[in-house]
Motif scaffolding. Structure first.
Motif, PDB file in Angstrom:
ATOM      1  N   CYS A   1     -73.579 -36.113 -39.321  1.00 31.95           N
ATOM      2  CA  CYS A   1     -74.563 -36.191 -38.232  1.00 31.95           C
ATOM      3  C   CYS A   1     -75.681 -35.176 -38.480  1.00 31.95           C
ATOM      4  O   CYS A   1     -75.408 -33.967 -38.615  1.00 31.95           O
ATOM      5  CB  CYS A   1     -73.894 -35.910 -36.889  1.00 31.95           C
TER       6      CYS A   1
ATOM      7  N   LYS B   1     -60.444 -39.679 -30.565  1.00 35.50           N
ATOM      8  CA  LYS B   1     -60.478 -38.839 -31.766  1.00 35.50           C
ATOM      9  C   LYS B   1     -59.236 -39.078 -32.615  1.00 35.50           C
ATOM     10  O   LYS B   1     -59.296 -39.159 -33.844  1.00 35.50           O
ATOM     11  CB  LYS B   1     -60.572 -37.366 -31.354  1.00 35.50           C
TER      12      LYS B   1
ATOM     13  N   GLU C   1     -66.025 -32.892 -31.434  1.00 29.96           N
ATOM     14  CA  GLU C   1     -66.936 -33.140 -32.550  1.00 29.96           C
ATOM     15  C   GLU C   1     -67.217 -34.629 -32.733  1.00 29.96           C
ATOM     16  O   GLU C   1     -67.295 -35.144 -33.847  1.00 29.96           O
ATOM     17  CB  GLU C   1     -66.398 -32.511 -33.841  1.00 29.96           C
TER      18      GLU C   1
ATOM     19  N   THR D   1     -65.544 -42.085 -34.598  1.00 39.08           N
ATOM     20  CA  THR D   1     -66.602 -41.159 -35.026  1.00 39.08           C
ATOM     21  C   THR D   1     -67.757 -41.107 -34.045  1.00 39.08           C
ATOM     22  O   THR D   1     -68.465 -40.102 -33.969  1.00 39.08           O
ATOM     23  CB  THR D   1     -67.153 -41.578 -36.399  1.00 39.08           C
TER      24      THR D   1
ATOM     25  N   ASP E   1     -70.853 -33.478 -35.240  1.00 39.81           N
ATOM     26  CA  ASP E   1     -69.554 -33.499 -35.912  1.00 39.81           C
ATOM     27  C   ASP E   1     -69.159 -32.143 -36.488  1.00 39.81           C
ATOM     28  O   ASP E   1     -68.134 -32.018 -37.160  1.00 39.81           O
ATOM     29  CB  ASP E   1     -69.533 -34.570 -37.009  1.00 39.81           C
TER      30      ASP E   1
END
Length: 291
Positions: free
Chosen positions: A255, A76, A199, A81, A260
């Motif tokens: 998303c 992260k 996330e 992502t 996310d």
């Protein structure tokens, strides 16, 4: 739209990414300690990539001692992502044979000796893991596997055991017959839960090496058997990964499944009583919510 950065967490047998341009190993520091290893970063077909060997190069971490929180935080922290978890597993289904891949969509977590959350006293949060993998990312993995000629099963329940020992015959039969698990492994939990807290979209690619110990014609699991199958699986795993940049593209939309935005309503601790030291440790994982 954000810039796509694909992370690959490689399990047993997967220790790099083929064809990575401008490849470099980078040390990443986290508030949760050191990750399993340095991160291999670069680009593949114009898409930023990061690779992390889950057990460390040379396989120095057992499933229990893998620093799961540090690993997810590090990914992260460098802007990843999407996380593709690649791991070896045993099968509880005749049709899910050694050499096949399973794209996991559910977990039964039987681990007990691992830290499973970034949150706790001082900043409490509860995220949903009802659907612990990202359907969008799993669909892309399925397309890549099919294109690579891999026999792949889309959907399956992964029983996460503590290990490092393999199952007893009684356990294997229970997981298969009573609990309805499809595959068994030691490393996807708490990894998937932590990815959700961070996330990050998460997909699990389980590479089958054996039939655990339930199968009457195959006997108990042994490492020699696993290593022999791992070699072929590793080549297939790399072939799948090579196809992911073209499928995901350089730009990433929000998303559609909300991975996310998992923390949107998850943090319960009131801002005025949050522990500043705990909040500081969440600077990468939960900055969007806590900043």
């Amino acid at each position: 739209m954000t810039k796509t950065k694909i992370a690959v967490i490689g399990g047993s047998g997967i220790y790099d990414i083929d064809g990575l341009e401008n490849a470099a190993w980078t040390q990443v520091e986290t508030p949760w300690g050191a990750p399993s290893d340095a991160l291999l970063t670069g680009t593949l077909d114009g898409v930023d990539m990061a690779f992390l060997p889950r057990h460390g190069r040379g396989h120095i971490h057992s499933p229990t001692t893998v620093p799961y929180r540090a690993n997810i935080d590090a990914l992260k922290r460098i802007g990843c992502t999407d996380v593709i978890s690649v791991s070896a597993c045993g099968s509880f289904r005749e049709e899910m044979a050694p050499g096949n891949f399973v794209l996991v969509d559910q977990f039964i977590d039987r681990t007990f000796a691992r830290e499973k959350s970034f949150f706790g006293t001082g900043c409490v949060a509860h995220v949903s893991v009802a659907h612990p993998t990202c359907p969008r990312l799993t669909d892309a993995c399925h397309t890549a596997a099919m294109d690579a000629g891999i026999t792949v099963h889309k959907g399956g329940t992964y029983l996460a055991m503590e290990g490092p020992q393999f199952s007893t015959l009684a356990e294997s039969k229970m997981y298969r017959e009573s609990w309805g698990a499809d595959v068994i492994g030691m490393t996807n939990m708490p990894e998937a839960k932590l990815a959700r807290e961070a996330e990050l979209c998460y997909a699990s690619v389980a590479m089958i090496t054996d039939y655990d110990s339930w199968h009457p014609d195959h006997g108990e699991v042994d490492v020699t058997q696993i290593i022999a199958t791992l070699m072929g699986n590793a080549d297939k795993g790399r072939a799948l990964v090579r196809r992911m940049p073209a499928l995901l593209g350089t730009e990433r939309k929000t998303c559609p499944h909300g991975c996310d935005r998992a923390l949107e309503h998850a943090v319960l601790t009131a801002p005025e009583v949050r522990d500043p030291q705990v909040v500081a440790k969440l600077d990468a994982v939960a900055k969007r919510i806590l900043a």
